[in-house]
Design a protein around this motif. Structure first.
Motif, short mmCIF file in Angstrom:
data_model
loop_
_atom_site.label_atom_id
_atom_site.label_comp_id
_atom_site.label_asym_id
_atom_site.label_seq_id
_atom_site.Cartn_x
_atom_site.Cartn_y
_atom_site.Cartn_z
N GLU A 8 0.54 -1.11 0.29
CA GLU A 8 0.21 0.13 -0.19
C GLU A 8 0.83 1.60 -0.01
OE1 GLU A 8 -3.24 0.31 -0.35
OE2 GLU A 8 -3.54 -1.82 -0.38
N ILE A 9 2.20 1.01 0.51
CA ILE A 9 2.52 2.64 0.60
C ILE A 9 3.52 2.42 -0.71
CG2 ILE A 9 4.93 3.31 1.32
CD1 ILE A 9 4.66 1.78 4.51
N LEU A 10 4.57 1.21 -1.62
CA LEU A 10 5.01 1.57 -2.41
C LEU A 10 3.94 1.52 -4.01
CD1 LEU A 10 7.65 -1.41 -2.10
CD2 LEU A 10 7.62 0.89 -1.75
N VAL A 11 2.88 1.62 -3.91
CA VAL A 11 2.01 2.01 -5.27
C VAL A 11 1.79 3.04 -5.02
CG1 VAL A 11 -0.14 1.76 -3.52
CG2 VAL A 11 0.19 1.00 -6.11
N TYR A 29 11.10 -7.03 -5.00
CA TYR A 29 11.53 -6.99 -6.21
C TYR A 29 10.30 -7.24 -6.80
CZ TYR A 29 13.59 -8.04 -10.59
OH TYR A 29 13.70 -8.37 -12.72
N ASN A 30 9.74 -8.70 -6.47
CA ASN A 30 8.97 -9.94 -6.79
C ASN A 30 7.27 -8.95 -6.73
OD1 ASN A 30 10.52 -11.58 -7.43
ND2 ASN A 30 10.37 -12.95 -5.74
N LEU A 31 7.43 -7.87 -5.66
CA LEU A 31 5.97 -7.58 -5.67
C LEU A 31 6.02 -6.80 -6.67
CD1 LEU A 31 3.62 -6.81 -3.65
CD2 LEU A 31 5.63 -5.28 -2.52
N ILE A 32 7.08 -5.62 -6.99
CA ILE A 32 6.89 -4.67 -7.67
C ILE A 32 6.72 -4.99 -9.24
CG2 ILE A 32 8.44 -2.47 -8.18
CD1 ILE A 32 9.23 -1.86 -5.77
N ASN A 33 7.94 -5.81 -9.33
CA ASN A 33 6.65 -6.46 -10.62
C ASN A 33 5.52 -7.45 -11.49
OD1 ASN A 33 9.02 -5.46 -12.21
ND2 ASN A 33 10.05 -7.49 -11.20
N SER A 34 4.98 -7.56 -9.75
CA SER A 34 3.75 -8.39 -10.05
C SER A 34 2.71 -7.53 -10.73
CB SER A 34 3.25 -8.74 -8.33
OG SER A 34 2.82 -7.34 -7.89
N PRO A 35 2.26 -7.93 -12.11
CA PRO A 35 0.77 -8.05 -12.15
C PRO A 35 -0.07 -7.17 -11.86
CG PRO A 35 1.42 -10.30 -13.46
CD PRO A 35 2.25 -9.78 -12.15
N THR A 36 -0.93 -7.37 -9.92
CA THR A 36 -1.07 -6.58 -9.67
C THR A 36 -0.71 -5.43 -9.60
OG1 THR A 36 -2.54 -8.91 -8.88
CG2 THR A 36 -3.08 -6.85 -7.22
N LYS A 39 -0.94 -2.72 -11.73
CA LYS A 39 -2.19 -2.13 -12.50
C LYS A 39 -2.34 -1.06 -11.44
CE LYS A 39 -5.04 -5.07 -15.06
NZ LYS A 39 -5.65 -5.64 -15.71
N LEU A 40 -2.09 -1.31 -10.73
CA LEU A 40 -2.79 -0.56 -9.62
C LEU A 40 -2.46 0.96 -9.37
CD1 LEU A 40 -4.68 -0.12 -7.66
CD2 LEU A 40 -3.53 -1.33 -5.89
N HIS A 41 -1.10 0.30 -9.81
CA HIS A 41 -0.33 1.80 -9.88
C HIS A 41 -0.26 2.16 -11.02
CE1 HIS A 41 3.77 4.00 -10.60
NE2 HIS A 41 4.01 4.25 -9.75
N LEU A 42 -0.26 1.50 -12.14
CA LEU A 42 -0.85 2.83 -13.24
C LEU A 42 -2.98 3.08 -13.01
CD1 LEU A 42 -0.91 2.73 -16.38
CD2 LEU A 42 -2.23 0.97 -17.08
N ASN A 43 -3.51 2.80 -12.35
CA ASN A 43 -4.95 3.53 -12.52
C ASN A 43 -4.47 4.62 -11.64
OD1 ASN A 43 -6.41 1.33 -14.06
ND2 ASN A 43 -6.67 -0.05 -11.31
N LYS A 44 -3.93 4.61 -10.54
CA LYS A 44 -3.41 5.79 -9.64
C LYS A 44 -3.12 6.51 -10.46
CE LYS A 44 -3.30 3.13 -5.41
NZ LYS A 44 -5.04 4.23 -4.85
#
Length: 385
Positions: A8-11, A29-36, A39-44
């Motif tokens: 929630e912080i990184l996004v 690394y795996n968290l930031i590379n995940s599709p979820t 996509k959430l980062h893009l929406n923001k």
């Protein structure tokens, strides 16, 4: 700290900061590379008042250049064109951008026998990746008679290049569509939905993607000596169904064939129309609201700023980033404040091109280019290179 809290912080971080945090540990690394996460980062990032980065890109003969943050342009980035994609005598042009991906077309020079589009490039300038795409063999084109568009198919999570003729209307016209998911070209011959019985010419060189799965083409009647607003339409191509949809009208502005400049563009995710009058040196900007075809007049700018191109609007809505068409040997960019009519220079490299078509606004995103088999890292040039 729990991983879901870290998520929630990184996004909320800008894309550049998120990229740096990938180096912290394997979990991050795996968290930031995940599709979820992506996509959430893009929406923001796509929200109107997002604090995420917005990039300004421009093309020179040998490089793709840009500033990572439009609102704090303290550092420029230069990316070398991928090897064996841009040759001597070639020209590179923007086709469009969406979700942080940018599409370019590479045109072979007129002096060469294979004059025309040599290839397309899809690039994410934030994560420095690109994909090279060859045109379909069936295409018999030159860049004088075709129009290109780049859009996002939200139903199939796909990005598509669309190539069509610049003449629309009376007869069926072939439309070529490339899907990044399948890495294949397809061809359809569905007729346009602009009013029948007339020939129409695409007024903009490239289509404008409207964030609603539609590519939008400003078309003008090619059969009228003098024009009215009814002689302009917006033809719309649905990148999901790959069919033409009902066309839209432009606002009831006064236009003429020889005295007006009319351009369709996009600002903050919405389409806008720029109408400039040569005789009285005026600029009107109209915004299409909610993609429903209704228009609202945004503003006018003073006559001494006639034929300036609008690139961006500040986050507070009061300042406009304008680019001057012609000014001596270099391009001028500046922020224009509507409240007090003041202008603040937007200082960039001396080598910036004069052609306004060589500039593009793009959000910074972590979106990966589909079809990893042909992906290659872009090389960043060091300062002074």
């Amino acid at each position: 700290m729990p991983l879901d809290v870290i998520f929630e912080i990184l996004v909320w971080l800008p894309a550049k900061s998120a990229l740096r945090f990938k180096c912290i540990c394997k979990e991050w690394y795996n968290l930031i590379n995940s599709p979820t996460f992506i996509k959430l980062h893009l929406n923001k990032s796509l929200k109107p008042n997002s604090q995420h980065d917005c990039m300004l890109l421009w093309i020179t003969s040998s490089t793709l250049c840009g500033v990572d943050d439009l609102y704090q342009p303290d550092k420029e980035t230069k990316l070398n064109w991928p090897k064996d994609t841009v040759n001597d005598g070639d020209s590179v042009y923007f086709v469009g951008s969406c979700n942080g991906l940018v599409c370019f077309k590479i045109i072979r020079g007129r002096e060469f026998p294979d004059y025309g589009i040599r290839r397309f490039l899809i690039c994410n300038p934030t994560i420095r990746t690109f994909k090279s795409i060859l045109p379909a063999m069936e295409m018999k084109w030159t860049h004088n008679i075709i129009s290109c568009g780049f859009g996002y198919d939200s139903v199939h999570d796909d990005y598509k290049i669309v190539v069509t003729s610049c003449s629309l209307g009376v007869t069926n016209k072939y439309v070529f569509t490339y899907s990044l998911n399948t890495d294949l070209w397809s061809c359809s011959s569905t007729p346009t939905r602009v009013p029948t019985g007339r020939n129409w010419t695409i007024n903009n060189s490239e289509a404008i993607y409207g964030n609603n799965n539609m590519l939008n083409y400003l078309v003008v009647s090619s059969e009228i000596e003098d024009l009215a607003s009814d002689d302009y339409r917006i033809a719309r191509y649905d990148v999901v169904s790959e069919k033409w949809r009902d066309d839209l009208s432009i606002p009831p502005v006064q236009v003429s064939k020889f005295h007006h400049f009319v351009q369709l563009e996009k600002l903050n995710g919405l389409l806008y129309l720029h109408v400039a009058d040569v005789r009285v040196r005026s600029n009107e900007f109209w915004m299409m609201e909610e993609h429903d075809g209704s228009w609202k007049k945004m503003f006018t700018i003073p006559g001494d700023l006639y034929l300036h191109h609008l690139i961006a609007r500040s986050k507070d809505g009061h300042r406009l980033l304008l680019i001057q068409y012609f000014h001596s040997e270099r391009t001028l960019l500046f922020w224009y404040d509507q409240r007090d009519n003041t202008r603040t220079p937007f200082k960039l490299a001396e080598t910036m091109p004069k052609d306004i078509g060589l500039y593009k606004l793009c959000i910074a995103s972590l979106v990966a280019i589909p079809g990893g088999c042909s992906l290659t890292k872009l090389q960043q040039l060091e300062d002074g290179a």
